[in-house]
Design a protein around this motif. Structure first.
Motif, PDB file in Angstrom:
ATOM      1  N   ALA A 199      19.930  29.987   4.579  1.00  0.00           N
ATOM      2  CA  ALA A 199      19.131  28.971   5.262  1.00  0.00           C
ATOM      3  C   ALA A 199      20.041  27.825   5.624  1.00  0.00           C
ATOM      4  CB  ALA A 199      18.002  28.458   4.381  1.00  0.00           C
ATOM      5  N   MET A 200      19.955  27.368   6.853  1.00  0.00           N
ATOM      6  CA  MET A 200      20.774  26.262   7.335  1.00  0.00           C
ATOM      7  C   MET A 200      22.249  26.459   6.993  1.00  0.00           C
ATOM      8  SD  MET A 200      18.049  23.337   6.461  1.00  0.00           S
ATOM      9  CE  MET A 200      19.248  22.026   6.486  1.00  0.00           C
ATOM     10  N   LYS A 201      22.693  27.700   7.178  1.00  0.00           N
ATOM     11  CA  LYS A 201      24.089  28.096   6.940  1.00  0.00           C
ATOM     12  C   LYS A 201      24.460  28.172   5.465  1.00  0.00           C
ATOM     13  CE  LYS A 201      26.691  26.953  11.088  1.00  0.00           C
ATOM     14  NZ  LYS A 201      27.963  26.357  11.479  1.00  0.00           N
ATOM     15  N   LEU A 202      23.568  27.819   4.566  1.00  0.00           N
ATOM     16  CA  LEU A 202      23.884  27.998   3.145  1.00  0.00           C
ATOM     17  C   LEU A 202      23.710  29.473   2.843  1.00  0.00           C
ATOM     18  CD1 LEU A 202      24.255  26.722   0.137  1.00  0.00           C
ATOM     19  CD2 LEU A 202      21.835  27.174  -0.026  1.00  0.00           C
TER      20      LEU A 202
END
Lengths: 259, 152
Positions: B114-117
């Motif tokens: 999510a969101m590049k995490l």
């Protein structure tokens, strides 16, 4: 042998209490995120910073390569293990982008903006990138590592880029001191992480203030689809709110702005 | 009917005063019954007059049968956060695990992003993968079951 990194200079400038007080320096490693995740005999140090002059397997998202010239830039990862900071794990990326942007602005008076979710741009070009990763045992997040790459003194970038890269040196026209920039970034990161612990909405607030694309028409790649709409806002968890012509809004948690 | 719809149904029934809910589609039949549904249903049945021979206690004619599929036994690994489920480390790579694979504590099962995490989910049990409950690159909700592991 050339002197690559001046620890004394760094130490003098570092004001953070926890972040960077345990510092692991690698002349070369696979990637600083990998080093930070390595399981050791001792308890993993919360706030530890893993720094490399060169990454042999530097990564971006989905294992895209991250290239950085030796001794020119800042490539490092911060390890977080205290669960008080895990209120909303994906927001560590926002926190890191905020910290890096603020540091560039404080030291060099360059106006730095955030690009959803975790990039930092100066004059529309990428000056810093963030790769946050975490590890969970079953359903529990155990560690968060946030990798940050900042283009500092590199002037020549080879390859093809979707967003053109720039560096502090390219923007200012002269070499700058990496040690000071790292210390400033870590000090500001600590402040951002504290906000994450107290109230993640504070981090979203800071991020929003730096984002120049709110209100713009953007195309977002979500899975196999590209969706075009107005970048209306981010919600309190940092997710992109994409507004379509019919006024409907889609909340995007995973995606990439492609145009 | 997919998991999201089922979850919505459960939530709807849970928040309503409905004690029991059955839906039948072509291939599926889903029955949701709230705990204590028997008792509350009975509360609305006027008690039989004492003089009449009473029906055996606890056996109302319409007693819901215990016909919901027996809960699959095993250890469920749920999503630690909202995001996108990735079964493999890269788009063209083999999945981390398949049904039937033996896994050990600490072994990577998947990534939720999510969101590049990129959140790497490791097994918290030793066992055998019994089911992979989500398709690659599909969105997952917080706590949504991802794997069923037969601990062994």
């Amino acid at each position: 042998m050339e002197k690559l990194f001046d620890f004394e200079r760094f130490d003098i400038k570092l004001e953070a209490e926890t972040i960077g007080r345990k510092f692991y320096y690698f002349d070369e490693c696979k990637s600083t995120n990998t080093s930070a995740f390595e399981k050791t005999e001792e308890a993993p140090p919360h706030g530890g910073v893993f720094f490399a002059e060169r990454q042999s397997e530097g990564r971006g998202r989905h294992d895209r390569r991250w290239l950085s010239a030796r001794g020119m830039n800042l490539t490092f990862s911060v390890l977080l293990t205290e669960k008080a900071y895990f209120n909303d794990p994906p927001l560590v990326g926002f926190a890191a982008a905020n910290g890096a942007a603020q540091a560039v602005e404080n030291l060099f008076q360059l106006r730095a903006e955030t690009k959803w979710p975790n990039d930092v741009l100066v004059g529309g070009k990428k000056i810093a990138g963030v790769l946050p990763e975490s590890q969970s045992s079953g359903s529990n997040v155990e560690r968060i590592v946030v990798g940050i790459g900042m283009n500092v003194n590199q002037t020549d970038f080879q390859g093809e880029f979707k967003i053109l890269p720039t560096s502090v040196r390219l923007e200012l026209g002269h070499l700058v001191e990496r040690e000071r920039l790292l210390a400033e970034t870590l000090t500001l990161l600590e402040n951002q992480f504290e906000k994450l612990r107290q109230d993640p909405a504070l981090v979203v607030h800071d991020w929003r203030n730096r984002c120049r694309a709110l209100g713009d028409t953007v195309s977002v790649r979500v899975g196999d689809e590209t969706k075009t709409g107005v970048f209306d806002d981010v919600d309190d968890r940092g997710r992109l709110l994409l507004k379509f012509k019919d006024e409907s809004i889609e909340t995007v948690a995973s995606g990439e702005i492609v145009a | 009917m997919d998991l999201t719809q089922i979850r919505k149904l459960i939530k709807m029934v849970d928040e309503s005063s409905i004690a029991e809910f059955v839906i039948e589609e072509e291939q599926t039949k889903i029955k949701i019954r709230k705990p204590g549904a028997n008792q509350s249903a009975q509360a609305f049945v006027p008690p039989p007059p004492v003089a009449l021979p009473s029906a055996p206690q606890g056996a109302p004619a319409e007693a819901p049968k215990a016909e919901e599929p027996a809960e699959e036994k095993g250890h469920v690994v749920g999503a630690p956060m909202v995001g996108t489920f990735y079964a493999a480390p890269a788009p063209d790579a083999d999945p981390f695990v398949k049904v039937g694979d033996r896994v050990a504590v600490g072994q990577t099962l998947c990534i939720v992003e999510a969101m590049k995490l990129m959140n790497e989910i490791e097994s918290d049990v030793n066992g055998v993968i019994k089911k992979v409950l989500v398709e690659n690159a599909k969105p997952v909700e917080y706590g949504q079951p991802l794997f069923l592991v037969d601990p062994a």
